[in-house]
Design an enzyme around this catalytic site. Structure first.
Site, PDB file in Angstrom:
ATOM      1  N   ASP A  97      -2.015 -18.650 -12.298  1.00 32.38           N
ATOM      2  CA  ASP A  97      -1.075 -17.963 -13.184  1.00 32.38           C
ATOM      3  C   ASP A  97      -0.720 -16.651 -12.488  1.00 32.38           C
ATOM      4  O   ASP A  97      -1.587 -15.786 -12.298  1.00 32.38           O
ATOM      5  CB  ASP A  97      -1.763 -17.703 -14.529  1.00 32.38           C
ATOM      6  CG  ASP A  97      -0.885 -16.914 -15.499  1.00 32.38           C
ATOM      7  OD1 ASP A  97       0.155 -16.370 -15.076  1.00 32.38           O
ATOM      8  OD2 ASP A  97      -1.259 -16.834 -16.685  1.00 32.38           O
ATOM      9  N   VAL A  98       0.543 -16.505 -12.089  1.00 27.78           N
ATOM     10  CA  VAL A  98       0.922 -15.327 -11.298  1.00 27.78           C
ATOM     11  C   VAL A  98       0.776 -14.009 -12.061  1.00 27.78           C
ATOM     12  O   VAL A  98       0.791 -12.942 -11.458  1.00 27.78           O
ATOM     13  CB  VAL A  98       2.362 -15.440 -10.728  1.00 27.78           C
ATOM     14  CG1 VAL A  98       2.476 -16.596  -9.758  1.00 27.78           C
ATOM     15  CG2 VAL A  98       3.402 -15.533 -11.843  1.00 27.78           C
ATOM     16  N   SER A 154      18.594 -12.953 -11.461  1.00 31.54           N
ATOM     17  CA  SER A 154      19.485 -13.853 -12.206  1.00 31.54           C
ATOM     18  C   SER A 154      20.772 -13.106 -12.541  1.00 31.54           C
ATOM     19  O   SER A 154      20.764 -11.867 -12.665  1.00 31.54           O
ATOM     20  CB  SER A 154      18.802 -14.272 -13.516  1.00 31.54           C
ATOM     21  OG  SER A 154      19.738 -14.903 -14.379  1.00 31.54           O
ATOM     22  N   ARG A 167       8.421 -27.487  -9.479  1.00 35.70           N
ATOM     23  CA  ARG A 167       9.689 -28.144  -9.850  1.00 35.70           C
ATOM     24  C   ARG A 167      10.862 -27.187  -9.669  1.00 35.70           C
ATOM     25  O   ARG A 167      10.675 -26.022  -9.312  1.00 35.70           O
ATOM     26  CB  ARG A 167       9.636 -28.684 -11.263  1.00 35.70           C
ATOM     27  CG  ARG A 167       9.247 -27.679 -12.331  1.00 35.70           C
ATOM     28  CD  ARG A 167       8.854 -28.417 -13.615  1.00 35.70           C
ATOM     29  NE  ARG A 167       8.300 -27.550 -14.631  1.00 35.70           N
ATOM     30  CZ  ARG A 167       9.009 -26.986 -15.601  1.00 35.70           C
ATOM     31  NH1 ARG A 167      10.309 -27.136 -15.656  1.00 35.70           N
ATOM     32  NH2 ARG A 167       8.426 -26.231 -16.507  1.00 35.70           N
ATOM     33  N   TYR A 191      14.466 -11.392 -20.843  1.00 37.35           N
ATOM     34  CA  TYR A 191      14.726 -11.989 -19.528  1.00 37.35           C
ATOM     35  C   TYR A 191      15.695 -11.135 -18.703  1.00 37.35           C
ATOM     36  O   TYR A 191      15.489 -10.904 -17.508  1.00 37.35           O
ATOM     37  CB  TYR A 191      15.286 -13.388 -19.760  1.00 37.35           C
ATOM     38  CG  TYR A 191      15.522 -14.239 -18.540  1.00 37.35           C
ATOM     39  CD1 TYR A 191      14.468 -14.907 -17.915  1.00 37.35           C
ATOM     40  CD2 TYR A 191      16.807 -14.439 -18.044  1.00 37.35           C
ATOM     41  CE1 TYR A 191      14.702 -15.729 -16.820  1.00 37.35           C
ATOM     42  CE2 TYR A 191      17.047 -15.256 -16.954  1.00 37.35           C
ATOM     43  CZ  TYR A 191      15.997 -15.908 -16.338  1.00 37.35           C
ATOM     44  OH  TYR A 191      16.231 -16.720 -15.258  1.00 37.35           O
ATOM     45  N   ALA A 192      16.761 -10.642 -19.350  1.00 32.96           N
ATOM     46  CA  ALA A 192      17.733  -9.797 -18.639  1.00 32.96           C
ATOM     47  C   ALA A 192      17.057  -8.535 -18.121  1.00 32.96           C
ATOM     48  O   ALA A 192      17.325  -8.079 -16.995  1.00 32.96           O
ATOM     49  CB  ALA A 192      18.893  -9.435 -19.573  1.00 32.96           C
ATOM     50  N   THR A 193      16.170  -7.963 -18.929  1.00 32.07           N
ATOM     51  CA  THR A 193      15.457  -6.758 -18.522  1.00 32.07           C
ATOM     52  C   THR A 193      14.544  -7.048 -17.335  1.00 32.07           C
ATOM     53  O   THR A 193      14.513  -6.287 -16.348  1.00 32.07           O
ATOM     54  CB  THR A 193      14.621  -6.221 -19.708  1.00 32.07           C
ATOM     55  OG1 THR A 193      15.507  -5.980 -20.805  1.00 32.07           O
ATOM     56  CG2 THR A 193      13.887  -4.950 -19.352  1.00 32.07           C
ATOM     57  N   ALA A 194      13.819  -8.155 -17.409  1.00 26.18           N
ATOM     58  CA  ALA A 194      12.911  -8.514 -16.309  1.00 26.18           C
ATOM     59  C   ALA A 194      13.702  -8.776 -15.031  1.00 26.18           C
ATOM     60  O   ALA A 194      13.311  -8.325 -13.937  1.00 26.18           O
ATOM     61  CB  ALA A 194      12.093  -9.746 -16.691  1.00 26.18           C
ATOM     62  N   LYS A 195      14.830  -9.486 -15.154  1.00 28.88           N
ATOM     63  CA  LYS A 195      15.592  -9.844 -13.950  1.00 28.88           C
ATOM     64  C   LYS A 195      16.291  -8.619 -13.348  1.00 28.88           C
ATOM     65  O   LYS A 195      16.494  -8.551 -12.133  1.00 28.88           O
ATOM     66  CB  LYS A 195      16.596 -10.952 -14.280  1.00 28.88           C
ATOM     67  CG  LYS A 195      15.939 -12.297 -14.593  1.00 28.88           C
ATOM     68  CD  LYS A 195      14.962 -12.729 -13.516  1.00 28.88           C
ATOM     69  CE  LYS A 195      14.642 -14.206 -13.542  1.00 28.88           C
ATOM     70  NZ  LYS A 195      13.581 -14.570 -12.567  1.00 28.88           N
TER      71      LYS A 195
HETATM   72  P1  NAP Z   1      11.754 -24.173 -13.987  1.00 24.72           P
HETATM   73  O1  NAP Z   1      12.342 -25.501 -13.634  1.00 24.72           O
HETATM   74  O2  NAP Z   1      11.409 -23.888 -15.413  1.00 24.72           O
HETATM   75  O3  NAP Z   1      10.462 -23.953 -13.058  1.00 24.72           O
HETATM   76  C1  NAP Z   1       9.705 -22.780 -13.165  1.00 24.72           C
HETATM   77  C2  NAP Z   1       8.318 -23.058 -12.623  1.00 24.72           C
HETATM   78  O4  NAP Z   1       7.545 -21.832 -12.745  1.00 24.72           O
HETATM   79  C3  NAP Z   1       7.569 -24.142 -13.414  1.00 24.72           C
HETATM   80  O5  NAP Z   1       6.951 -25.068 -12.537  1.00 24.72           O
HETATM   81  C4  NAP Z   1       6.548 -23.330 -14.199  1.00 24.72           C
HETATM   82  O6  NAP Z   1       5.346 -24.016 -14.488  1.00 24.72           O
HETATM   83  C5  NAP Z   1       6.266 -22.189 -13.233  1.00 24.72           C
HETATM   84  N1  NAP Z   1       5.604 -21.078 -13.905  1.00 24.72           N
HETATM   85  C6  NAP Z   1       5.894 -20.557 -15.125  1.00 24.72           C
HETATM   86  N2  NAP Z   1       5.041 -19.569 -15.430  1.00 24.72           N
HETATM   87  C7  NAP Z   1       4.189 -19.453 -14.387  1.00 24.72           C
HETATM   88  C8  NAP Z   1       3.077 -18.620 -14.116  1.00 24.72           C
HETATM   89  N3  NAP Z   1       2.675 -17.683 -14.990  1.00 24.72           N
HETATM   90  N4  NAP Z   1       2.418 -18.772 -12.941  1.00 24.72           N
HETATM   91  C9  NAP Z   1       2.799 -19.717 -12.056  1.00 24.72           C
HETATM   92  N5  NAP Z   1       3.846 -20.547 -12.251  1.00 24.72           N
HETATM   93  C10 NAP Z   1       4.531 -20.414 -13.409  1.00 24.72           C
HETATM   94  O7  NAP Z   1      12.710 -22.980 -13.543  1.00 24.72           O
HETATM   95  P2  NAP Z   1      13.894 -22.892 -12.452  1.00 24.72           P
HETATM   96  O8  NAP Z   1      15.168 -23.142 -13.172  1.00 24.72           O
HETATM   97  O9  NAP Z   1      13.557 -23.684 -11.239  1.00 24.72           O
HETATM   98  O10 NAP Z   1      13.861 -21.312 -12.139  1.00 24.72           O
HETATM   99  C11 NAP Z   1      13.143 -20.753 -11.051  1.00 24.72           C
HETATM  100  C12 NAP Z   1      13.412 -19.265 -11.011  1.00 24.72           C
HETATM  101  O11 NAP Z   1      14.816 -19.015 -10.902  1.00 24.72           O
HETATM  102  C13 NAP Z   1      12.950 -18.522 -12.271  1.00 24.72           C
HETATM  103  O12 NAP Z   1      12.454 -17.250 -11.922  1.00 24.72           O
HETATM  104  C14 NAP Z   1      14.228 -18.387 -13.055  1.00 24.72           C
HETATM  105  O13 NAP Z   1      14.158 -17.318 -13.955  1.00 24.72           O
HETATM  106  C15 NAP Z   1      15.235 -18.176 -11.941  1.00 24.72           C
HETATM  107  N6  NAP Z   1      16.612 -18.525 -12.328  1.00 24.72           N
HETATM  108  C16 NAP Z   1      16.943 -19.791 -12.709  1.00 24.72           C
HETATM  109  C17 NAP Z   1      18.267 -20.075 -13.066  1.00 24.72           C
HETATM  110  C18 NAP Z   1      18.702 -21.453 -13.498  1.00 24.72           C
HETATM  111  O14 NAP Z   1      19.890 -21.595 -13.873  1.00 24.72           O
HETATM  112  N7  NAP Z   1      17.873 -22.474 -13.457  1.00 24.72           N
HETATM  113  C19 NAP Z   1      19.239 -19.059 -13.023  1.00 24.72           C
HETATM  114  C20 NAP Z   1      18.844 -17.775 -12.636  1.00 24.72           C
HETATM  115  C21 NAP Z   1      17.537 -17.521 -12.277  1.00 24.72           C
HETATM  116  P3  NAP Z   1       5.214 -24.889 -15.835  1.00 24.72           P
HETATM  117  O15 NAP Z   1       6.049 -26.087 -15.619  1.00 24.72           O
HETATM  118  O16 NAP Z   1       3.742 -25.213 -15.906  1.00 24.72           O
HETATM  119  O17 NAP Z   1       5.675 -23.997 -16.949  1.00 24.72           O
END
Ligand code: NAP
Length: 253
Positions: free
Chosen positions: A63-64, A142, A16, A154-158
């Site tokens: 699970d990554v 991020s 997603r 999260y900030a630390t990881a990013k």
């Molecule tokens: P999201 O809609 O929550 O989707 C994240 C996906 O990662 C989900 O399908 C989730 O699976 C999967 N996931 C979580 N833990 C996992 C694991 N251990 N192994 C494999 N898959 C896993 O998030 P998003 O908003 O699209 O974000 C994607 C990336 O962009 C993330 O790294 C996020 O930190 C980064 N980001 C997002 C934003 C934002 O505004 N949205 C801004 C900056 C950075 P489940 O559904 O099963 O949990």
């Protein structure tokens, strides 16, 4: 279409949000795509859209943050689609809390998925990239890497992913492999919807407020990130490596 139709791309967290949009975009660019997510069945939507549009894709449950699952997933991808030469480390989770309320598990979960996950996936796929003398790694950082209240984990990881990216660029460049990071600002996905819910705000209202602070006066879409990934993994980007590209509607958001 891409000039490299048979290359294989892996997108983690591809069920997603940003990952799904990226998987679909890379398939449209001509890549065969492995959609990796925690639950294999959850990858069905993304895989279905890609195959319906004439692309090649497979859903892989893993699970990554688990070394054995990562190894098995990457071996399966290589066997079913071919050598994975593009990796988008996108899987992510939030466990937001102010420092004094943040649990050990909030910290560890975020570190494990973002940092350990990107490390394990990159280590497992780099073998194929270096063998092919061509590869692309894109890590999702991020704007939170610059610091964000309630997100010490999260900030630390990013921010850590930015250092990881630059190091991969230095180590792997001689093998034709580039590594870059994208630092998105506010992107409309389930993740930002969950943040709105956590602070008790209606999501539409939350987006309107966010848009007012963003120089281009709108929130981001998953396709904004997918388009940037598409460029970074293209042959046109072969001299772009070790960079962090803020895709945030302004210099930061
Ligand atoms: P999201 O809609 O929550 O989707 C994240 C996906 O990662 C989900 O399908 C989730 O699976 C999967 N996931 C979580 N833990 C996992 C694991 N251990 N192994 C494999 N898959 C896993 O998030 P998003 O908003 O699209 O974000 C994607 C990336 O962009 C993330 O790294 C996020 O930190 C980064 N980001 C997002 C934003 C934002 O505004 N949205 C801004 C900056 C950075 P489940 O559904 O099963 O949990």
């Amino acid at each position: 279409m891409s000039d490299s139709p048979s290359r294989v791309a892996v997108v983690t967290g591809g069920a997603r949000g940003i990952g799904a949009a990226t998987a679909e975009r890379l398939a449209a660019d001509g890549f065969a795509v492995a959609v990796v997510d925690l639950d294999e069945a959850a990858c069905g939507d993304t895989v279905g859209k890609i195959t319906a549009a004439g692309g090649r894709a497979v859903g892989v449950g893993a699970d990554v943050s688990d070394a054995e699952q990562v190894q098995a997933a990457v071996e399966r991808i290589a066997a079913e689609l071919g050598p994975p030469v593009v990796l988008v480390n996108n899987a992510g989770v939030l466990r937001d809390n102010l420092l004094f309320k943040m649990s050990d598990s909030d910290w560890d979960t975020v570190m494990n998925v973002h940092l350990r996950g990107a490390f394990l996936m990159s280590r497992a796929t780099q073998r194929y990239m270096t063998e092919q003398r061509w590869g692309r790694i894109v890590n999702l950082s991020s704007t939170s890497a610059l610091g964000n209240r309630g997100q010490a984990n999260y900030a630390t990881a990013k921010a850590g992913l930015q250092g990881f990216t630059k190091t991969l660029a230095i180590e792997l460049g001689q093998f034709g492999v580039t590594a870059n990071a994208i630092a998105p600002g506010f992107i409309v996905t389930d993740m930002t919807a969950a943040t709105a819910a956590r602070v008790g705000m209606d999501f539409d209202e939350f987006q309107k407020l966010a848009a007012k602070e963003i120089p281009v006066r709108r929130t981001g879409r998953p396709e904004d990130i997918a388009g940037t990934v598409s460029f970074l993994v293209s042959d046109d980007a072969s001299f772009v490596s070790g960079q962090v590209i803020y895709v945030a509607g302004g210099p930061r958001a």
